[in-house]
Each structure stands twice: as structure tokens, then as C-alpha cells.
Design a protein around this motif. Structure first.
Motif, PDB file in Angstrom:
ATOM      1  N   GLY A  28      64.622  52.213  68.772  1.00 35.75           N
ATOM      2  CA  GLY A  28      63.887  53.349  68.925  1.00 35.75           C
ATOM      3  C   GLY A  28      63.114  53.297  67.958  1.00 35.75           C
ATOM      4  O   GLY A  28      61.715  53.580  68.123  1.00 35.75           O
ATOM      5  N   PHE A  29      63.649  54.091  67.300  1.00 31.52           N
ATOM      6  CA  PHE A  29      63.060  54.829  65.529  1.00 31.52           C
ATOM      7  C   PHE A  29      62.233  53.036  65.372  1.00 31.52           C
ATOM      8  O   PHE A  29      60.969  53.708  64.969  1.00 31.52           O
ATOM      9  N   CYS A  30      62.690  52.348  65.303  1.00 29.79           N
ATOM     10  CA  CYS A  30      61.743  51.084  65.022  1.00 29.79           C
ATOM     11  C   CYS A  30      61.116  49.911  65.522  1.00 29.79           C
ATOM     12  O   CYS A  30      61.030  48.991  66.021  1.00 29.79           O
ATOM     13  N   SER A  31      60.887  50.493  66.798  1.00 29.99           N
ATOM     14  CA  SER A  31      60.553  49.422  68.093  1.00 29.99           C
ATOM     15  C   SER A  31      59.355  49.390  68.349  1.00 29.99           C
ATOM     16  O   SER A  31      58.591  48.617  68.807  1.00 29.99           O
ATOM     17  N   GLU A  32      58.329  50.156  66.647  1.00 30.53           N
ATOM     18  CA  GLU A  32      56.459  49.279  67.117  1.00 30.53           C
ATOM     19  C   GLU A  32      57.167  47.719  66.389  1.00 30.53           C
ATOM     20  O   GLU A  32      55.853  47.420  65.901  1.00 30.53           O
ATOM     21  N   GLY A  49      67.889  56.363  55.224  1.00 27.49           N
ATOM     22  CA  GLY A  49      69.335  55.769  55.957  1.00 27.49           C
ATOM     23  C   GLY A  49      70.910  56.212  56.256  1.00 27.49           C
ATOM     24  O   GLY A  49      71.535  56.368  55.161  1.00 27.49           O
ATOM     25  N   THR A  50      71.211  55.604  57.313  1.00 23.51           N
ATOM     26  CA  THR A  50      73.491  55.355  57.086  1.00 23.51           C
ATOM     27  C   THR A  50      73.846  55.284  56.077  1.00 23.51           C
ATOM     28  O   THR A  50      74.841  54.978  55.453  1.00 23.51           O
ATOM     29  N   ASP A  51      72.787  53.528  55.381  1.00 17.59           N
ATOM     30  CA  ASP A  51      73.588  53.547  53.661  1.00 17.59           C
ATOM     31  C   ASP A  51      73.073  54.253  52.757  1.00 17.59           C
ATOM     32  O   ASP A  51      73.590  54.215  51.496  1.00 17.59           O
ATOM     33  N   ASN A  52      72.744  55.756  53.279  1.00 13.98           N
ATOM     34  CA  ASN A  52      72.704  57.115  51.755  1.00 13.98           C
ATOM     35  C   ASN A  52      71.593  56.304  51.049  1.00 13.98           C
ATOM     36  O   ASN A  52      71.237  56.742  50.355  1.00 13.98           O
ATOM     37  N   LYS A  53      70.746  55.559  51.665  1.00  9.69           N
ATOM     38  CA  LYS A  53      69.398  55.012  50.416  1.00  9.69           C
ATOM     39  C   LYS A  53      68.711  55.573  51.124  1.00  9.69           C
ATOM     40  O   LYS A  53      68.019  55.657  52.709  1.00  9.69           O
ATOM     41  N   THR A  54      67.341  56.338  50.086  1.00 12.82           N
ATOM     42  CA  THR A  54      66.142  57.217  50.826  1.00 12.82           C
ATOM     43  C   THR A  54      64.858  55.690  51.092  1.00 12.82           C
ATOM     44  O   THR A  54      64.866  54.624  49.659  1.00 12.82           O
ATOM     45  N   TYR A  55      64.205  56.325  51.838  1.00 13.38           N
ATOM     46  CA  TYR A  55      63.056  54.601  51.745  1.00 13.38           C
ATOM     47  C   TYR A  55      61.986  55.392  52.073  1.00 13.38           C
ATOM     48  O   TYR A  55      61.601  57.069  52.608  1.00 13.38           O
ATOM     49  N   SER A  56      61.057  54.896  51.368  1.00 14.64           N
ATOM     50  CA  SER A  56      59.701  55.788  50.855  1.00 14.64           C
ATOM     51  C   SER A  56      58.544  55.964  52.419  1.00 14.64           C
ATOM     52  O   SER A  56      58.207  57.002  52.845  1.00 14.64           O
ATOM     53  N   ASN A  57      58.857  55.384  53.510  1.00 18.65           N
ATOM     54  CA  ASN A  57      58.736  55.484  54.164  1.00 18.65           C
ATOM     55  C   ASN A  57      59.171  54.808  55.628  1.00 18.65           C
ATOM     56  O   ASN A  57      60.052  53.827  55.379  1.00 18.65           O
ATOM     57  N   LYS A  58      58.416  54.320  56.405  1.00 16.79           N
ATOM     58  CA  LYS A  58      59.371  54.195  58.325  1.00 16.79           C
ATOM     59  C   LYS A  58      59.052  52.753  57.857  1.00 16.79           C
ATOM     60  O   LYS A  58      59.905  51.645  58.505  1.00 16.79           O
ATOM     61  N   CYS A  59      58.377  52.053  57.374  1.00 18.03           N
ATOM     62  CA  CYS A  59      58.395  50.765  57.279  1.00 18.03           C
ATOM     63  C   CYS A  59      58.685  50.314  56.177  1.00 18.03           C
ATOM     64  O   CYS A  59      59.747  48.961  57.173  1.00 18.03           O
ATOM     65  N   PHE A  60      59.232  50.687  54.911  1.00 18.61           N
ATOM     66  CA  PHE A  60      60.352  50.540  54.372  1.00 18.61           C
ATOM     67  C   PHE A  60      62.142  50.462  55.161  1.00 18.61           C
ATOM     68  O   PHE A  60      62.552  49.537  54.879  1.00 18.61           O
ATOM     69  N   PHE A  61      61.767  51.833  55.795  1.00 19.95           N
ATOM     70  CA  PHE A  61      63.229  51.663  56.362  1.00 19.95           C
ATOM     71  C   PHE A  61      63.467  50.706  57.594  1.00 19.95           C
ATOM     72  O   PHE A  61      64.489  49.721  57.525  1.00 19.95           O
ATOM     73  N   LEU A  69      70.337  44.709  60.007  1.00 24.59           N
ATOM     74  CA  LEU A  69      70.898  44.663  61.547  1.00 24.59           C
ATOM     75  C   LEU A  69      72.460  44.753  62.242  1.00 24.59           C
ATOM     76  O   LEU A  69      73.212  44.463  61.833  1.00 24.59           O
ATOM     77  N   GLY A  70      72.553  46.155  62.496  1.00 24.87           N
ATOM     78  CA  GLY A  70      73.675  46.571  63.390  1.00 24.87           C
ATOM     79  C   GLY A  70      74.076  47.383  61.949  1.00 24.87           C
ATOM     80  O   GLY A  70      75.048  47.827  62.197  1.00 24.87           O
ATOM     81  N   SER A  71      74.183  46.932  60.511  1.00 23.91           N
ATOM     82  CA  SER A  71      74.368  48.309  59.828  1.00 23.91           C
ATOM     83  C   SER A  71      74.099  49.053  58.955  1.00 23.91           C
ATOM     84  O   SER A  71      74.557  50.426  58.438  1.00 23.91           O
ATOM     85  N   LEU A  72      72.704  49.183  59.518  1.00 32.20           N
ATOM     86  CA  LEU A  72      71.783  50.057  59.099  1.00 32.20           C
ATOM     87  C   LEU A  72      71.315  51.273  60.256  1.00 32.20           C
ATOM     88  O   LEU A  72      70.497  50.362  61.319  1.00 32.20           O
ATOM     89  N   CYS A  73      71.242  52.119  60.695  1.00 29.95           N
ATOM     90  CA  CYS A  73      70.302  52.827  60.830  1.00 29.95           C
ATOM     91  C   CYS A  73      69.360  54.292  60.339  1.00 29.95           C
ATOM     92  O   CYS A  73      70.144  54.777  59.487  1.00 29.95           O
ATOM     93  N   PHE A  74      69.285  54.882  61.722  1.00 30.29           N
ATOM     94  CA  PHE A  74      68.355  55.696  61.039  1.00 30.29           C
ATOM     95  C   PHE A  74      68.917  57.139  61.055  1.00 30.29           C
ATOM     96  O   PHE A  74      69.288  57.329  61.366  1.00 30.29           O
ATOM     97  N   LYS A  75      69.327  58.074  59.851  1.00 28.98           N
ATOM     98  CA  LYS A  75      70.543  59.368  59.714  1.00 28.98           C
ATOM     99  C   LYS A  75      69.609  60.476  60.455  1.00 28.98           C
ATOM    100  O   LYS A  75      69.526  61.100  60.183  1.00 28.98           O
ATOM    101  N   GLN A  76      68.308  60.079  58.958  1.00 29.19           N
ATOM    102  CA  GLN A  76      67.522  61.909  59.227  1.00 29.19           C
ATOM    103  C   GLN A  76      65.752  61.761  58.240  1.00 29.19           C
ATOM    104  O   GLN A  76      65.996  60.338  57.783  1.00 29.19           O
ATOM    105  N   GLU A  77      65.262  62.699  58.788  1.00 30.97           N
ATOM    106  CA  GLU A  77      63.590  62.193  57.958  1.00 30.97           C
ATOM    107  C   GLU A  77      63.870  63.714  56.294  1.00 30.97           C
ATOM    108  O   GLU A  77      65.123  63.841  56.899  1.00 30.97           O
ATOM    109  N   GLY A  78      63.718  62.109  55.433  1.00 32.87           N
ATOM    110  CA  GLY A  78      63.313  63.099  54.290  1.00 32.87           C
ATOM    111  C   GLY A  78      64.262  62.454  53.872  1.00 32.87           C
ATOM    112  O   GLY A  78      65.021  61.498  53.816  1.00 32.87           O
ATOM    113  N   GLU A  79      64.861  62.575  52.261  1.00 33.14           N
ATOM    114  CA  GLU A  79      65.398  62.592  50.677  1.00 33.14           C
ATOM    115  C   GLU A  79      67.147  62.510  51.602  1.00 33.14           C
ATOM    116  O   GLU A  79      67.300  63.725  52.104  1.00 33.14           O
ATOM    117  N   CYS A  80      68.085  61.559  51.673  1.00 32.70           N
ATOM    118  CA  CYS A  80      69.044  62.149  51.784  1.00 32.70           C
ATOM    119  C   CYS A  80      69.865  62.972  50.812  1.00 32.70           C
ATOM    120  O   CYS A  80      69.509  63.061  49.522  1.00 32.70           O
TER     121      CYS A  80
END
Ligand code: NAG
Length: 80
Positions: A28-32, A49-61, A69-80
Motif C-alpha cells: 500500500g505504501f508503494c502503491s503509487e 525499512g524492515t531491513d534496518n536500512k535508511t532510504y533517502s526517500n520514498k522513491c528509493f525505498f 519483493l516480500g522481504s522488505l517492508c515499510f517500518k517507519q518514517e525517518g532514520e532507522c
């Protein structure tokens, strides 16, 4: 007056869908993004992300979500 009504209508229309997107899982988060984004803007809005990596923005995430696909999910906004 008519313009104000249109703006209120748009604001009400956009905001709930934005909330839905952030409340849902990664899909849903990336549905766009119907496919992996090929070019990402450099705007800075960190996503953790749930891989504990910080992505610069939604696009990179979302790009990473597509690649893992399937192993990485949205965790929270902001830095991990
Ligand atoms: C991410 O960090 C959390 C909390 O430190 C940890 O429990 C989890 O196993 C980590 N996940 C990965 C994929 O490294």
C-alpha cells in the motif's frame, strides 16, 4: 467561494488516501509505483525499512521494495 469549495474538496480527498498509504503495509505504501521507479528525485524524506536500512526517500525505498519483493517492508518514517 467556488474555488474555496473545490480546495476543501481536494484536501479532503487527498488527505485520507495519504493516511491510508502510510498505515498500510509496504505494498500500500508503494502503491503509487506500479513498477520499479527508474529515476528517483533527490528529495530528502527518510524512510526506514524492515531491513534496518535508511532510504533517502520514498522513491528509493519503493525501488528497494521492488527488488526485494516480500522481504522488505515499510517500518517507519525517518532514520532507522
Ligand atoms: C532490525 O533491527 C531490529 C532491532 O534492533 C532487530 O530486532 C531486527 O532483527 C533487525 N532486522 C534485520 C533484518 O536486521
Amino acid at each position: 467561494m467556488k474555488t474555496a469549495a473545490v480546495i476543501v474538496f481536494l484536501a479532503l480527498g487527498i488527505f485520507p488516501s495519504f493516511q491510508d498509504a502510510t498505515a498500510q503495509d509496504d505494498k500500500g505504501f508503494c502503491s503509487e509505483y506500479q513498477k520499479p521507479p527508474s529515476v528517483c528525485t533527490k528529495d530528502f524524506h527518510q524512510i526506514c525499512g524492515t531491513d534496518n536500512k535508511t532510504y533517502s526517500n520514498k522513491c528509493f525505498f519503493c525501488k528497494a521494495v521492488w527488488e526485494n519483493l516480500g522481504s522488505l517492508c515499510f517500518k517507519q518514517e525517518g532514520e532507522c
